[in-house]
Motif scaffolding. Structure first.
Motif, mmCIF file in Angstrom:
data_model
loop_
_atom_site.group_PDB
_atom_site.id
_atom_site.type_symbol
_atom_site.label_atom_id
_atom_site.label_comp_id
_atom_site.label_asym_id
_atom_site.label_seq_id
_atom_site.Cartn_x
_atom_site.Cartn_y
_atom_site.Cartn_z
ATOM 1 N N VAL A 140 -28.625 -14.406 -10.919
ATOM 2 C CA VAL A 140 -29.128 -14.509 -9.551
ATOM 3 C C VAL A 140 -29.737 -13.175 -9.152
ATOM 4 O O VAL A 140 -29.132 -12.119 -9.362
ATOM 5 N N MET A 141 -30.952 -13.225 -8.604
ATOM 6 C CA MET A 141 -31.617 -12.037 -8.061
ATOM 7 C C MET A 141 -31.862 -12.280 -6.575
ATOM 8 O O MET A 141 -32.479 -13.294 -6.208
ATOM 9 N N LYS A 142 -31.365 -11.362 -5.734
ATOM 10 C CA LYS A 142 -31.522 -11.504 -4.288
ATOM 11 C C LYS A 142 -31.907 -10.174 -3.662
ATOM 12 O O LYS A 142 -31.701 -9.113 -4.240
ATOM 13 N N LYS A 143 -32.471 -10.257 -2.469
ATOM 14 C CA LYS A 143 -32.578 -9.128 -1.567
ATOM 15 C C LYS A 143 -31.512 -9.338 -0.497
ATOM 16 O O LYS A 143 -31.394 -10.444 0.053
ATOM 17 N N VAL A 144 -30.737 -8.312 -0.197
ATOM 18 C CA VAL A 144 -29.662 -8.451 0.783
ATOM 19 C C VAL A 144 -29.662 -7.261 1.741
ATOM 20 O O VAL A 144 -30.171 -6.177 1.425
ATOM 21 N N GLY A 157 -27.770 -1.845 7.473
ATOM 22 C CA GLY A 157 -28.324 -1.062 6.382
ATOM 23 C C GLY A 157 -29.680 -1.572 5.938
ATOM 24 O O GLY A 157 -30.148 -2.637 6.379
ATOM 25 N N PRO A 158 -30.328 -0.848 5.043
ATOM 26 C CA PRO A 158 -31.650 -1.246 4.555
ATOM 27 C C PRO A 158 -31.565 -2.422 3.587
ATOM 28 O O PRO A 158 -30.522 -2.690 2.996
ATOM 29 N N LEU A 159 -32.676 -3.085 3.423
ATOM 30 C CA LEU A 159 -32.788 -4.163 2.448
ATOM 31 C C LEU A 159 -32.694 -3.569 1.043
ATOM 32 O O LEU A 159 -33.296 -2.540 0.748
ATOM 33 N N HIS A 160 -31.889 -4.200 0.169
ATOM 34 C CA HIS A 160 -31.787 -3.699 -1.196
ATOM 35 C C HIS A 160 -31.590 -4.838 -2.185
ATOM 36 O O HIS A 160 -31.268 -5.969 -1.802
ATOM 37 N N ASP A 161 -31.804 -4.523 -3.460
ATOM 38 C CA ASP A 161 -31.715 -5.526 -4.524
ATOM 39 C C ASP A 161 -30.257 -5.829 -4.854
ATOM 40 O O ASP A 161 -29.385 -4.973 -4.751
ATOM 41 N N TYR A 162 -30.031 -7.060 -5.287
ATOM 42 C CA TYR A 162 -28.693 -7.478 -5.710
ATOM 43 C C TYR A 162 -28.860 -8.480 -6.854
ATOM 44 O O TYR A 162 -29.540 -9.507 -6.708
ATOM 45 N N SER A 181 -26.332 -3.608 -8.030
ATOM 46 C CA SER A 181 -26.578 -3.544 -6.596
ATOM 47 C C SER A 181 -27.261 -2.236 -6.249
ATOM 48 O O SER A 181 -26.703 -1.161 -6.501
ATOM 49 N N ASP A 182 -28.480 -2.334 -5.718
ATOM 50 C CA ASP A 182 -29.249 -1.164 -5.306
ATOM 51 C C ASP A 182 -29.361 -0.155 -6.439
ATOM 52 O O ASP A 182 -29.231 1.057 -6.246
ATOM 53 N N GLY A 183 -29.580 -0.666 -7.663
ATOM 54 C CA GLY A 183 -29.798 0.194 -8.818
ATOM 55 C C GLY A 183 -28.558 0.592 -9.580
ATOM 56 O O GLY A 183 -28.657 1.131 -10.685
ATOM 57 N N GLU A 184 -27.375 0.336 -9.038
ATOM 58 C CA GLU A 184 -26.131 0.702 -9.721
ATOM 59 C C GLU A 184 -25.547 -0.521 -10.433
ATOM 60 O O GLU A 184 -25.323 -1.557 -9.808
ATOM 61 N N THR A 185 -25.311 -0.398 -11.722
ATOM 62 C CA THR A 185 -24.767 -1.494 -12.519
ATOM 63 C C THR A 185 -23.276 -1.308 -12.706
ATOM 64 O O THR A 185 -22.820 -0.226 -13.069
ATOM 65 N N MET A 186 -22.511 -2.380 -12.460
ATOM 66 C CA MET A 186 -21.051 -2.324 -12.538
ATOM 67 C C MET A 186 -20.533 -3.549 -13.280
ATOM 68 O O MET A 186 -21.065 -4.647 -13.114
ATOM 69 N N PRO A 187 -19.496 -3.395 -14.097
ATOM 70 C CA PRO A 187 -18.898 -4.564 -14.747
ATOM 71 C C PRO A 187 -18.203 -5.450 -13.731
ATOM 72 O O PRO A 187 -17.659 -4.972 -12.730
ATOM 73 N N LEU A 188 -18.220 -6.729 -13.993
ATOM 74 C CA LEU A 188 -17.567 -7.707 -13.125
ATOM 75 C C LEU A 188 -16.297 -8.160 -13.839
ATOM 76 O O LEU A 188 -16.332 -9.017 -14.714
ATOM 77 N N ASN A 189 -15.180 -7.564 -13.490
ATOM 78 C CA ASN A 189 -13.927 -7.848 -14.172
ATOM 79 C C ASN A 189 -13.187 -9.010 -13.522
ATOM 80 O O ASN A 189 -13.628 -9.554 -12.504
ATOM 81 N N ALA A 190 -12.060 -9.382 -14.100
ATOM 82 C CA ALA A 190 -11.271 -10.483 -13.565
ATOM 83 C C ALA A 190 -10.819 -10.171 -12.149
ATOM 84 O O ALA A 190 -10.663 -9.016 -11.750
ATOM 85 N N GLU A 191 -10.613 -11.219 -11.362
ATOM 86 C CA GLU A 191 -10.075 -11.058 -10.009
ATOM 87 C C GLU A 191 -8.738 -10.333 -10.070
ATOM 88 O O GLU A 191 -7.948 -10.514 -11.009
ATOM 89 N N PHE A 192 -8.457 -9.515 -9.063
ATOM 90 C CA PHE A 192 -7.179 -8.825 -9.009
ATOM 91 C C PHE A 192 -6.047 -9.855 -8.974
ATOM 92 O O PHE A 192 -6.066 -10.792 -8.177
ATOM 93 N N GLY A 193 -5.091 -9.704 -9.851
ATOM 94 C CA GLY A 193 -3.973 -10.643 -9.938
ATOM 95 C C GLY A 193 -4.139 -11.693 -11.013
ATOM 96 O O GLY A 193 -3.159 -12.347 -11.391
ATOM 97 N N THR A 327 -26.386 -9.401 16.945
ATOM 98 C CA THR A 327 -26.443 -8.389 15.890
ATOM 99 C C THR A 327 -26.306 -9.039 14.511
ATOM 100 O O THR A 327 -25.432 -9.884 14.297
ATOM 101 N N LEU A 328 -27.164 -8.626 13.591
ATOM 102 C CA LEU A 328 -27.091 -9.128 12.214
ATOM 103 C C LEU A 328 -25.865 -8.563 11.517
ATOM 104 O O LEU A 328 -25.602 -7.362 11.577
ATOM 105 N N LEU A 329 -25.107 -9.422 10.859
ATOM 106 C CA LEU A 329 -23.958 -8.988 10.062
ATOM 107 C C LEU A 329 -24.304 -8.944 8.578
ATOM 108 O O LEU A 329 -23.905 -8.024 7.873
ATOM 109 N N ASP A 330 -25.007 -9.950 8.084
ATOM 110 C CA ASP A 330 -25.503 -9.912 6.713
ATOM 111 C C ASP A 330 -26.579 -10.966 6.538
ATOM 112 O O ASP A 330 -26.634 -11.947 7.284
ATOM 113 N N SER A 331 -27.443 -10.758 5.564
ATOM 114 C CA SER A 331 -28.498 -11.725 5.268
ATOM 115 C C SER A 331 -28.910 -11.586 3.812
ATOM 116 O O SER A 331 -28.650 -10.559 3.171
#
Length: 352
Positions: A140-144, A157-162, A181-193, A327-331
């Motif tokens: 999935v590629m989004k602007k958020v 905050g400013p619009l950025h890539d996700y 997210s916004d150029g930073e790549t992070m591993p997506l590990n298992a949910e906590f627990g 007020t915008l909370l997220d988009s």
């Protein structure tokens, strides 16, 4: 040095209690489970870095601690997160909708919004969907953009890539994929627990899991009311509406997408909205629901040309100590949804 406990002596339960103590008092609104994880992960990493700075000798003597939460879907603010950290995710069976087939269900089918969602459903049901293997990853590629409440006031905050790469393995996985997210790549590990790995489900909606959902709209809605996670202090109807919204940017069977839209039409309070637009300003048809308990409205946006899903927005509907109504909370703006062979690989690219 700064009066904090030594992180080397923390147990997992100690970490949760310490983080909950450090967080500010929760704001008076909650968002779906999927949306709070981004800032939760950033918060955990910020605390890790702070602890590493104050305990350099200890940190050098042992491996780095893994992140406690993966990033998943759209972000939420730190203050809203605080309420979820301390309260947890809970099911509220007291707000269950009437069973499908009742007079209330029939009345819902007659709502004006049902006609529009019926058109959106019909269009979704005719779309081609790819064949998805268990060893592949959805992409999935989004602007958020989102509001940061950490200062006590909403600062949009400013619009950025996700970007999200999500494992399609039907078995529980310890490595879910990647987030960029916004150029930073992070591993997506298992949910906590999830010590044995995170299973397919609402927090990891694989194609196979989505295909297993009921395709009868009434049965599907009953399933969502019974099983979808919910943060406390949010209307159950709103929680289910937002949970459907969290699934809309995923690759799924056409019949599942069609059923989700017709199920949404049966949720009380769902309406059409004029002048809807996504995070990049694309205007379209709006489907929305307001949560009167928390004073927020969530809106989905669809193309006027072919009824494809474009994105979403969430705004305040009442004044709060941290922001005014409106007020915008997220988009978000969905730009691409596809299937790839490896995490980090882009659709149509052979690069790893």
């Amino acid at each position: 040095m700064n009066g904090r406990p030594n992180p080397a002596s923390f147990e997992p339960s100690d970490e949760r209690e310490e983080i909950a103590r450090l967080l500010p008092a929760p704001a008076d609104w909650d968002l779906p489970r999927g949306r709070h994880l981004h800032h939760k992960d950033l918060l955990m990493r910020h605390i890790d870095r702070d602890q590493a700075t104050t305990t350099t000798t200890t940190a050098a003597a042992r491996p780095g601690r893994r992140r406690l939460r993966p990033v998943l879907l759209a972000p939420v603010t730190a203050l809203a997160l605080a309420g979820i950290v301390t309260a947890g995710i809970a099911l509220n069976d007291g707000d269950r909708k009437p069973a499908a087939g009742t007079s209330a269900d029939a009345a819902a089918d007659m709502q004006p919004v049902s006609a529009l969602l019926g058109q959106i459903s019909d269009a979704a049901g005719k779309r081609d969907t790819p064949t998805v293997r268990d060893d592949q990853f959805s992409y999935v590629m989004k602007k958020v953009r989102e509001a940061d409440l950490s200062s006590g006031k909403a600062v949009v905050g400013p619009l950025h890539d996700y970007e999200l790469w999500l494992s399609q393995d039907p078995e529980p996985v310890r490595k879910q994929g990647l987030i960029r997210s916004d150029g930073e790549t992070m591993p997506l590990n298992a949910e906590f627990g999830d010590t044995n790995g995170t299973p397919a489900g609402f927090s990891r909606p694989t194609y196979q899991w989505l295909a297993s959902l009921p395709t009868d709209p009434g049965r599907l809605l009953d399933h969502l009311y019974a099983k979808a996670p919910q943060a406390e202090n949010r209307e159950r109807d709103q929680a289910v509406f937002e949970q459907i919204g969290d699934l809309l940017d995923q690759v799924m069977p056409a019949r599942t997408a069609a059923a989700l839209y017709r199920a949404a039409a049966k949720i009380p309070g769902v309406t059409e909205t004029p002048r809807a637009q996504d995070a990049v300003g694309r205007r379209g048809l709006g489907i929305a629901r307001s949560d009167t308990k928390n004073g927020v409205v969530t809106e989905w946006v669809f193309s006027t040309q072919d009824f494809t899903y474009l994105g979403h927005s969430t705004r305040l509907t009442k004044d709060t100590p941290y922001a005014e109504a409106g007020t915008l909370l997220d988009s978000s703006a969905l730009l691409e949804s596809a299937v790839v062979d490896k995490p980090g690989r882009l659709p149509g690219s052979e690069k790893k």
